[in-house]
Design an enzyme around this catalytic site. Sequence first.
Site, PDB file in Angstrom:
ATOM      1  CG  ASP A   1      38.522 -45.839  38.639  1.00  0.00           C
ATOM      2  OD1 ASP A   1      37.509 -46.445  38.214  1.00  0.00           O
ATOM      3  OD2 ASP A   1      38.491 -44.636  38.977  1.00  0.00           O
TER       4      ASP A   1
ATOM      5  CG  ASP B   1      43.519 -39.255  33.247  1.00  0.00           C
ATOM      6  OD1 ASP B   1      42.666 -39.650  32.431  1.00  0.00           O
ATOM      7  OD2 ASP B   1      43.594 -38.071  33.629  1.00  0.00           O
ATOM      8  CB  VAL B   2      41.460 -43.754  30.075  1.00  0.00           C
ATOM      9  CG1 VAL B   2      41.255 -45.000  30.921  1.00  0.00           C
ATOM     10  CG2 VAL B   2      40.297 -42.770  30.255  1.00  0.00           C
TER      11      VAL B   2
ATOM     12  CG  ASN C   1      33.466 -49.647  32.421  1.00  0.00           C
ATOM     13  OD1 ASN C   1      32.279 -49.635  32.121  1.00  0.00           O
ATOM     14  ND2 ASN C   1      33.909 -49.197  33.612  1.00  0.00           N
TER      15      ASN C   1
ATOM     16  CB  SER D   1      25.784 -45.376  25.990  1.00  0.00           C
ATOM     17  OG  SER D   1      24.527 -44.854  26.344  1.00  0.00           O
TER      18      SER D   1
ATOM     19  CE1 TYR E   1      27.856 -41.010  28.757  1.00  0.00           C
ATOM     20  CE2 TYR E   1      25.954 -41.300  27.317  1.00  0.00           C
ATOM     21  CZ  TYR E   1      26.799 -41.786  28.296  1.00  0.00           C
ATOM     22  OH  TYR E   1      26.608 -43.050  28.810  1.00  0.00           O
TER      23      TYR E   1
ATOM     24  CE  LYS F   1      29.451 -43.892  26.911  1.00  0.00           C
ATOM     25  NZ  LYS F   1      30.360 -44.908  27.513  1.00  0.00           N
TER      26      LYS F   1
ATOM     27  CB  VAL G   1      23.573 -49.426  34.255  1.00  0.00           C
ATOM     28  CG1 VAL G   1      24.069 -50.499  35.211  1.00  0.00           C
ATOM     29  CG2 VAL G   1      23.494 -49.984  32.831  1.00  0.00           C
TER      30      VAL G   1
ATOM     31  CB  THR H   1      26.450 -47.307  38.211  1.00  0.00           C
ATOM     32  OG1 THR H   1      26.381 -46.306  37.161  1.00  0.00           O
ATOM     33  CG2 THR H   1      26.364 -48.699  37.593  1.00  0.00           C
TER      34      THR H   1
END
Length: 271
Positions: free
Chosen positions: A38, A76-77, A103, A152, A169, A173, A202, A204
């Site tokens: 993460d 960091d991705v 993810n 998503s 976004y 996706k 979801v 979260t």
Amino acid sequence: MGRPLEGQVAFITGAARGQGRAYAVRLASDGANIIAVDLCGQIDSVPYPLGTAEDLADTVKLVEDTGARIVAEQADVRDRASLAAALQAGLDEFGRLDIVVANAGIAPMQAGSDGWYDVIDVNLTGAYHTVDVAIPTMIEQGTGGSIVLISSAAGLAGFGSSDAGSIGYTAAKHGMVGLMRLYANLLAPHSIRVNSVHPSGVNTLMINNEFTRRWLADMADQGGTGGGNALPVAIMQADDIADAVAWLVSDQARYVTGVALPVDAGCVNKR
């Protein structure tokens, strides 16, 4: 009876909390050891708090409570070298890699042009980096494996508002579906399966925060292309999505590849 993922190793990004934590705990419960990654930091265009080092430490405890082992690293991705180093720390500990869950993601839905660039970098380029650093080990092992990209419902339909962050976004996706389909073909000769999962809302902190709730309300007021599920459920739980991921990475789905799987209470179909 043995656990279905006994002896396997799963590499999961965005694992400090939310869906990423749910995947880590569920796959650990099924017998896998976990390499959890993460950022544990903030991105300026994201208006809600992202995961922290303390959150990642909580994930470690929850995984260890299942009896599994875990290596947790901050990375960091967006930075391929950083991500590769985090994966290598896990490989040094466990010696193999069988499962990848890409993810890590953000939702800067009201951030303008900065949101566009950040969400493309994290959600799409980050997914590419995650697969890219993992496949050499998986191919060299010669034992197949499973890769799941967490997209998503917005990766299957034109949801969103006119804000550049929201457009980014949905574009990111959707782009993950293209990555999934191409990698499914490229990696099939190595018995590595690649699929994507497409949740609607979801529960979260990505969704359940003041800023995203306001954006959803504003979009509804302005007649935007929002969500709404067909089944009588307003929001799903992270464990619901983890159940689908656990199935996809198991031998029960050994012939499932190249599939964009909605786990969305009928949201996309309703459109």
